[in-house]
Design a protein around this motif. Structure first.
Motif, mmCIF file in Angstrom:
data_model
loop_
_atom_site.group_PDB
_atom_site.id
_atom_site.type_symbol
_atom_site.label_atom_id
_atom_site.label_comp_id
_atom_site.label_asym_id
_atom_site.label_seq_id
_atom_site.Cartn_x
_atom_site.Cartn_y
_atom_site.Cartn_z
ATOM 1 N N GLN A 46 23.064 39.745 62.507
ATOM 2 C CA GLN A 46 21.942 40.052 61.620
ATOM 3 C C GLN A 46 20.620 40.037 62.373
ATOM 4 O O GLN A 46 19.736 40.875 62.125
ATOM 5 N N SER A 75 17.263 42.655 62.764
ATOM 6 C CA SER A 75 16.018 42.200 62.150
ATOM 7 C C SER A 75 14.807 42.604 62.992
ATOM 8 O O SER A 75 14.894 42.660 64.212
ATOM 9 N N THR A 96 22.074 36.886 52.197
ATOM 10 C CA THR A 96 22.296 37.883 53.239
ATOM 11 C C THR A 96 23.586 37.549 53.988
ATOM 12 O O THR A 96 24.227 36.531 53.725
ATOM 13 N N GLN A 97 23.959 38.398 54.915
ATOM 14 C CA GLN A 97 25.243 38.232 55.596
ATOM 15 C C GLN A 97 25.344 36.933 56.389
ATOM 16 O O GLN A 97 26.429 36.381 56.542
ATOM 17 N N VAL A 101 14.335 42.983 51.188
ATOM 18 C CA VAL A 101 14.793 41.960 52.138
ATOM 19 C C VAL A 101 13.641 41.021 52.523
ATOM 20 O O VAL A 101 13.345 40.818 53.697
#
Length: 371
Positions: free
Chosen positions: A344, A348, A193-194, A154
């Motif tokens: 998200q 994080s 990513t989402q 990621v």
């Protein structure tokens, strides 16, 4: 303590807001997501605004500003959930200017300031679970420098970045290295990513690297704390816009012949969203103000801030979707993208539960109360 912003900071806010309003609307963001989640042209526009140079020391071509200025810029970018990872320019500038030697600083800081080089932090490993002291990456001395073998996950814009800050084990302790994406032995696999931004899996196989600092764990903690502060500010901007969009929708949506904003129960929910936004804003200020403290106090403060921001982001995002009804989860409507971004962001740099554990583990005998 004076929490008023200076004239320069207000001008910075106005300049970034004008760019966001005119140059980064919802349709452009959708187009960037469709094209892969990162637009180098948009990142170059941030550089033209001077944002990539904001925290780079003046001696290396930067503006030499501080954490509060970075916070102002990130808040405004959060209003339009800008995808390009400006926070990593702040991270790289902070870590290199405080931890690297003069040669590394001279080679990289001017390029970061101009926007020529996008340098991102690549520290996450599959087994780490947000722990910074868990690092399986290996480094060894090699002719002309070092060679790294690692798998990092990621990595923001990992297949588009120009270089990476990579922690790895060197002689039994964690050190921090600079690795160029164009170097031999570097492989990336990019994906969305989402929230629509771009990330990548990074694989290093005996990749040539430059040592940034032998005290890698301390530098990594500084990098992550800087990233948390930037994420907190970005989230405040995103929540502020989420609240504004939701309030506007409630004034337009009618039921029983009247706007649903007239229903007292729903007005109370909007008030609760506003309260969570202001709690988050105050802790974002706290996070940025504490970035200059010694490592222990800084880390405690950033963990506290991330706990409150995590709670606020989850509440504001979920309430916004519920107050919109079914349209709130459709891809065509903007609020769903704010919801995904806030969700998200909550995970994080360590999720809320992780940082709650950090707060508890670092709690002193006074539990934060003056004796």
């Amino acid at each position: 303590m004076d929490f008023n912003f200076s004239d320069d900071q207000q001008q910075l806010r106005d300049a970034v807001r004008r760019w966001v309003d005119k140059g980064y609307g919802f349709e452009r963001r959708r187009a960037i997501v469709a094209a892969g989640g990162f637009d180098r042209a948009a990142y170059n526009e941030l550089a033209e605004l001077g944002l990539t140079a904001l925290t780079v020391p003046e001696a290396h071509g930067g503006l030499g500003q501080g954490a509060a200025d970075a916070m102002v810029a990130m808040e405004e970018l959060g209003r339009s959930i800008v995808l390009e990872p400006l926070a990593h320019a702040f991270i790289a500038a902070r870590v290199l200017s405080e931890c690297a030697d003069d040669n590394v600083q001279s080679a990289w800081l001017p390029r970061i300031a101009s926007g020529e080089a996008l340098v991102v932090l690549a520290h996450q490993e599959r087994k780490a679970r947000y722990r910074l002291d868990v690092c399986e990456a290996k480094a060894a001395a090699a002719p002309g420098g070092y060679a790294l073998t690692a798998i990092k996950s990621v990595v923001p814009a990992g297949d588009q970045a120009d270089a990476f800050l990579v922690p790895a084990q060197l002689d039994g302790r964690i050190a921090l290295f600079l690795v160029e994406r164009s170097a031999a032995g570097v492989a990336t696999r990019g994906y969305l990513t989402q929230d629509g931004s771009r990330a990548a899996e990074l694989s290093l196989t005996q990749a040539p690297a430059t040592l940034a600092t032998a005290d890698g764990l301390a530098a990594l903690e500084l990098a992550v704390d800087t990233g948390i502060a930037a994420a907190c500010a970005y989230a405040v901007g995103a929540m502020e816009q989420t609240l504004a969009i939701t309030a506007d929708y409630m004034n337009q949506r009618k039921q029983f012949g009247v706007p649903i904003a007239s229903f007292q129960a729903l007005r109370h929910r909007i008030a609760d969203m506003k309260m969570q936004l202001e709690l988050a804003r105050s802790m974002s200020y706290y996070a940025s103000l504490k970035l200059g403290e010694e490592a222990g106090e800084r880390h405690r403060a950033l963990a506290r801030a991330k706990v409150q921001l995590g709670q606020s982001m989850r509440f504001v995002g979920q309430q916004a979707v519920q107050l919109h009804g079914g349209i709130g989860v459709t891809d065509e409507y903007i609020i769903s993208h704010y919801f995904k971004t806030l969700t998200q962001l909550e995970m994080s740099w360590g999720d809320t539960l992780h940082h709650l554990g950090e707060v508890g583990a670092r709690m002193q005998d006074t539990a934060g109360v003056f004796a």
